[in-house]
Motif scaffolding. Structure first.
Motif, PDB file in Angstrom:
ATOM      1  N   THR A 199      19.151  50.764 -17.920  1.00 31.15           N
ATOM      2  CA  THR A 199      19.145  51.987 -18.219  1.00 31.15           C
ATOM      3  C   THR A 199      17.531  51.883 -17.798  1.00 31.15           C
ATOM      4  O   THR A 199      17.671  53.241 -17.311  1.00 31.15           O
ATOM      5  CB  THR A 199      19.005  52.520 -19.614  1.00 31.15           C
ATOM      6  OG1 THR A 199      20.318  51.845 -20.041  1.00 31.15           O
ATOM      7  CG2 THR A 199      18.806  54.126 -19.778  1.00 31.15           C
ATOM      8  N   THR A 235      18.201  52.561 -13.667  1.00 33.67           N
ATOM      9  CA  THR A 235      18.538  53.250 -13.520  1.00 33.67           C
ATOM     10  C   THR A 235      17.760  54.950 -13.106  1.00 33.67           C
ATOM     11  O   THR A 235      17.571  56.108 -12.618  1.00 33.67           O
ATOM     12  CB  THR A 235      20.273  53.838 -13.620  1.00 33.67           C
ATOM     13  OG1 THR A 235      19.810  54.060 -15.317  1.00 33.67           O
ATOM     14  CG2 THR A 235      21.044  53.115 -13.100  1.00 33.67           C
ATOM     15  N   THR A 236      16.529  54.716 -14.563  1.00 35.86           N
ATOM     16  CA  THR A 236      15.835  55.902 -14.545  1.00 35.86           C
ATOM     17  C   THR A 236      14.997  56.303 -13.807  1.00 35.86           C
ATOM     18  O   THR A 236      14.868  56.873 -13.017  1.00 35.86           O
ATOM     19  CB  THR A 236      15.383  55.535 -16.424  1.00 35.86           C
ATOM     20  OG1 THR A 236      17.055  55.853 -16.741  1.00 35.86           O
ATOM     21  CG2 THR A 236      15.222  57.142 -16.482  1.00 35.86           C
ATOM     22  N   GLY A 259      15.528  56.594 -10.369  1.00 32.22           N
ATOM     23  CA  GLY A 259      16.400  58.031 -10.131  1.00 32.22           C
ATOM     24  C   GLY A 259      14.934  58.758 -10.456  1.00 32.22           C
ATOM     25  O   GLY A 259      14.699  60.339  -9.649  1.00 32.22           O
ATOM     26  N   THR A 262      26.482  53.005 -10.981  1.00 32.12           N
ATOM     27  CA  THR A 262      25.106  53.049 -11.020  1.00 32.12           C
ATOM     28  C   THR A 262      24.666  53.925 -10.693  1.00 32.12           C
ATOM     29  O   THR A 262      23.874  54.317 -10.689  1.00 32.12           O
ATOM     30  CB  THR A 262      24.244  51.463 -10.555  1.00 32.12           C
ATOM     31  OG1 THR A 262      24.831  50.614 -11.093  1.00 32.12           O
ATOM     32  CG2 THR A 262      22.193  51.522 -10.737  1.00 32.12           C
ATOM     33  N   ALA A 291      24.692  57.553 -12.270  1.00 36.55           N
ATOM     34  CA  ALA A 291      23.843  57.285 -13.430  1.00 36.55           C
ATOM     35  C   ALA A 291      22.357  57.524 -12.749  1.00 36.55           C
ATOM     36  O   ALA A 291      21.413  58.396 -12.994  1.00 36.55           O
ATOM     37  CB  ALA A 291      23.187  56.208 -14.240  1.00 36.55           C
ATOM     38  N   ILE A 292      22.473  57.260 -11.472  1.00 39.84           N
ATOM     39  CA  ILE A 292      20.638  57.737 -10.462  1.00 39.84           C
ATOM     40  C   ILE A 292      20.600  58.947 -10.445  1.00 39.84           C
ATOM     41  O   ILE A 292      19.589  59.704 -10.593  1.00 39.84           O
ATOM     42  CB  ILE A 292      20.504  56.078  -9.352  1.00 39.84           C
ATOM     43  CG1 ILE A 292      20.159  55.148  -9.812  1.00 39.84           C
ATOM     44  CG2 ILE A 292      19.922  56.941  -8.477  1.00 39.84           C
ATOM     45  CD1 ILE A 292      20.229  53.986  -8.790  1.00 39.84           C
ATOM     46  N   ALA A 316      19.962  60.939 -12.904  1.00 38.59           N
ATOM     47  CA  ALA A 316      18.170  60.994 -13.637  1.00 38.59           C
ATOM     48  C   ALA A 316      17.116  61.561 -12.631  1.00 38.59           C
ATOM     49  O   ALA A 316      16.659  62.209 -12.608  1.00 38.59           O
ATOM     50  CB  ALA A 316      18.515  59.768 -13.536  1.00 38.59           C
ATOM     51  N   SER A 375      15.107  62.009 -17.646  1.00 42.39           N
ATOM     52  CA  SER A 375      15.591  61.679 -16.583  1.00 42.39           C
ATOM     53  C   SER A 375      16.249  60.283 -17.295  1.00 42.39           C
ATOM     54  O   SER A 375      17.591  60.245 -16.962  1.00 42.39           O
ATOM     55  CB  SER A 375      14.781  60.188 -15.918  1.00 42.39           C
ATOM     56  OG  SER A 375      14.210  62.008 -14.767  1.00 42.39           O
ATOM     57  N   SER A 405      21.003  60.092 -17.204  1.00 42.46           N
ATOM     58  CA  SER A 405      21.432  58.249 -16.438  1.00 42.46           C
ATOM     59  C   SER A 405      21.772  57.853 -17.847  1.00 42.46           C
ATOM     60  O   SER A 405      23.082  57.841 -18.637  1.00 42.46           O
ATOM     61  CB  SER A 405      20.054  57.450 -16.394  1.00 42.46           C
ATOM     62  OG  SER A 405      18.944  57.427 -17.229  1.00 42.46           O
ATOM     63  N   GLU A 425      25.666  56.730 -17.965  1.00 43.31           N
ATOM     64  CA  GLU A 425      26.455  55.574 -18.762  1.00 43.31           C
ATOM     65  C   GLU A 425      27.511  55.859 -19.719  1.00 43.31           C
ATOM     66  O   GLU A 425      28.534  55.152 -19.368  1.00 43.31           O
ATOM     67  CB  GLU A 425      25.379  55.146 -19.005  1.00 43.31           C
ATOM     68  CG  GLU A 425      24.223  54.913 -18.267  1.00 43.31           C
ATOM     69  CD  GLU A 425      22.600  53.778 -18.539  1.00 43.31           C
ATOM     70  OE1 GLU A 425      22.192  53.568 -18.168  1.00 43.31           O
ATOM     71  OE2 GLU A 425      23.207  53.715 -20.259  1.00 43.31           O
TER      72      GLU A 425
END
Ligand SMILES: Nc1ncnc2c1ncn2[C@@H]1O[C@H](COP(=O)(O)OP(=O)(O)OP(=O)(O)O)[C@@H](O)[C@H]1O
Ligand SMILES: [Mg+2]
Lengths: 252, 271
Positions: free
Chosen positions: A59, A62-63, A66, A118, A121-122, A125, A186, A190, A194
């Motif tokens: 997490t 990805t956050t 992003g 992934t 999620a990116i 974010a 963000s 994400s 998810e």
């Protein structure tokens, strides 16, 4: 109230909330399937720590990715839009419009385009944090006091020099204020992505835990998210004070 | 030939705003300023003095008329301008030193070697000037940590640091006490005698105008016109004692009468 008593009071309030929560659940006999007590949450966190860790890492990863691209795009767009009056006046309504769309609604579209995992999620974010940054930075640049610009213009400075020496520094307080909002958003982005479409990440972990009625673990996930969110917020608050402290002089 | 017309305003007028809300700030005005001259602009508040400075520094386009520098149309050959604004306009995110150093970063030929010299030669240059106006101790402070008079002094330094050909000063000593003000008059006179730049000084203080300038232009109330253009012949360098001479006093009295006359709202008795 001075700073120390204030700090003391805030800490007291936080501790008080948790104590109340604990006592309330005990007194009312609330099942841990509905609302686990803080001690049960901590216990669940310790028990599942090594299982939570990769999810938390995912997490965070990805956050941050992003967020990084969001900031890059947001800042460049903001500078571009803010440095031309025409662009600012033209684009501002559109920006406000776009930024009021709930960005999480685009998650299914990203899943459609890129599959689960992934990437959505990116992207979520990223997209969720672009707009507050664009709006803030462009406003910061577009509202530079004409007197400050006149200082540069009387020296025959080029547009780029004015932007670099006046527009950008002037917009830094706006930028950092938006970063604090953006980093929190963000995380929202994400985690939602998810939850909907991933087999990794805290959001996904919480989904699975809740479907197996492991409610303390769901709350432990929440705690982890809160901890990460608060830490990043704090980092940006410190950065803000260092980079744009001149705008906050009234507070000290 | 172009020396006595270093700055030339030809039938220049300025109207602010558009349509019905338009206000004429400056009537068509002719003004010629020779190279190396020191001209003071005086007149009642709101008569267009700052407007003239903005025209000359190219911050403002005239509504009609032409502006020439050294006999050439504006913009043809850029001249180096130093301007001290009426509101000090220091950049709040920079230290006083960086504010004063800013022109060296922007204006050729200084900008070419700004990177190498900014912490050595340019820093000394800035600090020398700050010392002359008594601000060296505040070089590392932020503008908002200064008093109003200190900001004005920093503002003056920023206008002077890059050795401008044309120095435009908009009430640079307005917020200073009498003593500091007279000290800075002398500093400014010395700098001007050294550097021989052309100066246009806007001021409300008639003693200041008479002490510093070679020429005083008196303006009427808005919309502004130049109603009197007078040469001042006290020998240089002038010491503060000159301000106590009867001739000086008479000149100031005369200028005051002109301005009181020019400002319709102000009664004689109030002056
Ligand atoms: N940006 C502006 N928009 C509209 N009107 C303006 C603007 N700037 C100045 N004016 C008007 O133009 C007139 C002349 O202004 P200016 O600033 O040149 O006066 P000034 O002679 O410098 O006055 P002071 O001695 O009070 O500084 C004023 O009446 C003012 O109302
Ligand atoms: Mg003025």
């Amino acid at each position: 109230m001075n700073a120390r008593t204030q700090k003391f009071a805030s800490t007291g309030l936080i501790v008080g909330v948790f104590v109340f929560w604990e006592l309330f659940c005990l007194a009312a006999g609330i099942s841990e399937l509905v609302l686990p007590r803080p001690t049960q949450i901590v216990a669940a966190f310790l028990e599942y720590a090594h299982a939570i860790w990769p999810h938390a890492w995912q997490t965070l990863y990805t956050t941050m990715v992003g967020f990084f691209f969001g900031v890059l795009i947001g800042l460049s767009l903001g500078v571009l839009i803010g440095s031309s009056k025409l662009a600012y006046d033209t684009a501002y309504p559109l920006l406000v419009g776009i930024s009021s769309i709930p960005k999480v609604a685009v998650v299914p579209i990203f899943v459609l385009w890129f599959g689960a995992g992934t990437v959505p999620a990116i992207l979520t974010a990223m997209i969720i944090c672009i707009f507050p940054i664009v709006v803030n930075v462009s406003t910061g640049i577009a509202t530079v006091e004409p007197e400050l610009e006149d200082v540069m213009r009387s020296l025959k400075a080029s547009k780029a020099e004015i932007l670099w020496n006046v527009g950008l520094p002037r917009s830094m307080p706006y930028f950092f204020a938006s970063l604090k909002v953006a980093i929190t958003l963000s995380f929202v982005g994400s985690v939602i992505a998810e939850t909907v479409a991933s087999n990794k990440g805290v959001g996904n972990m919480m989904m699975i835990a809740s479907s197996s009625f492991n409610v303390p673990l769901v709350f432990a996930g929440l705690m982890v998210l809160a901890a990460m969110g608060i830490s990043l917020y704090a980092i940006f608050a410190v950065l803000e004070r260092r980079m744009a402290g001149w705008a906050m002089r009234k507070h000290n | 030939m172009s020396d006595d017309r270093f700055v030339h305003l030809e039938k220049v007028s300025v109207a602010y705003g558009q349509g019905a809300e338009q206000t004429l700030a400056l009537c068509p005005t002719d003004l010629m300023i020779g190279k190396g001259d020191f001209v003071a602009l005086v007149g009642p508040s709101g008569c267009g003095k700052s407007t003239i400075l903005k025209l000359v520094s190219e911050l403002l386009q005239p509504s009609s008329g032409n502006i020439f520098f050294g006999g050439r149309e504006i913009g043809a050959k850029p001249i180096r301008v130093g301007m001290a604004f009426q509101s000090a306009s220091l950049l709040p995110w920079m230290s006083v030193r960086d504010n004063v150093r800013l022109p060296l970063k922007i204006v050729p030929p200084f900008k070419a070697s700004f990177r190498e010299k900014k912490d050595a030669e340019y820093k000394d240059r800035v600090d020398d000037l700050l010392e002359q106006v008594g601000l060296l101790d505040f070089a590392d402070k932020s503008p908002w940590q200064l008093s109003g008079g200190m900001m004005q002094r920093a503002n003056l330094c920023r206008a002077l640091i890059h050795d401008p050909d044309l120095l435009l000063l908009d009430e640079p000593f307005g917020a200073l006490d009498q003593f500091t003000r007279e000290e800075l008059w002398q500093t400014l006179q010395t700098l001007w005698l050294d550097r021989k730049s052309t100066v246009i000084l806007v001021t409300h203080d008639l003693r200041e105008a008479a002490y510093l300038a070679n020429r005083i232009c008196v303006m009427s109330a808005r919309p502004g016109r130049i109603i009197e253009d007078r040469t001042i012949n006290f020998p240089r360098p002038r010491s503060i004692d000159v301000t106590f001479e009867p001739e000086f006093g008479a000149l100031v009295q005369e200028l005051r009468a002109l301005i009181v006359h020019a400002a319709p709202g102000v009664q004689e008795a109030a002056a």
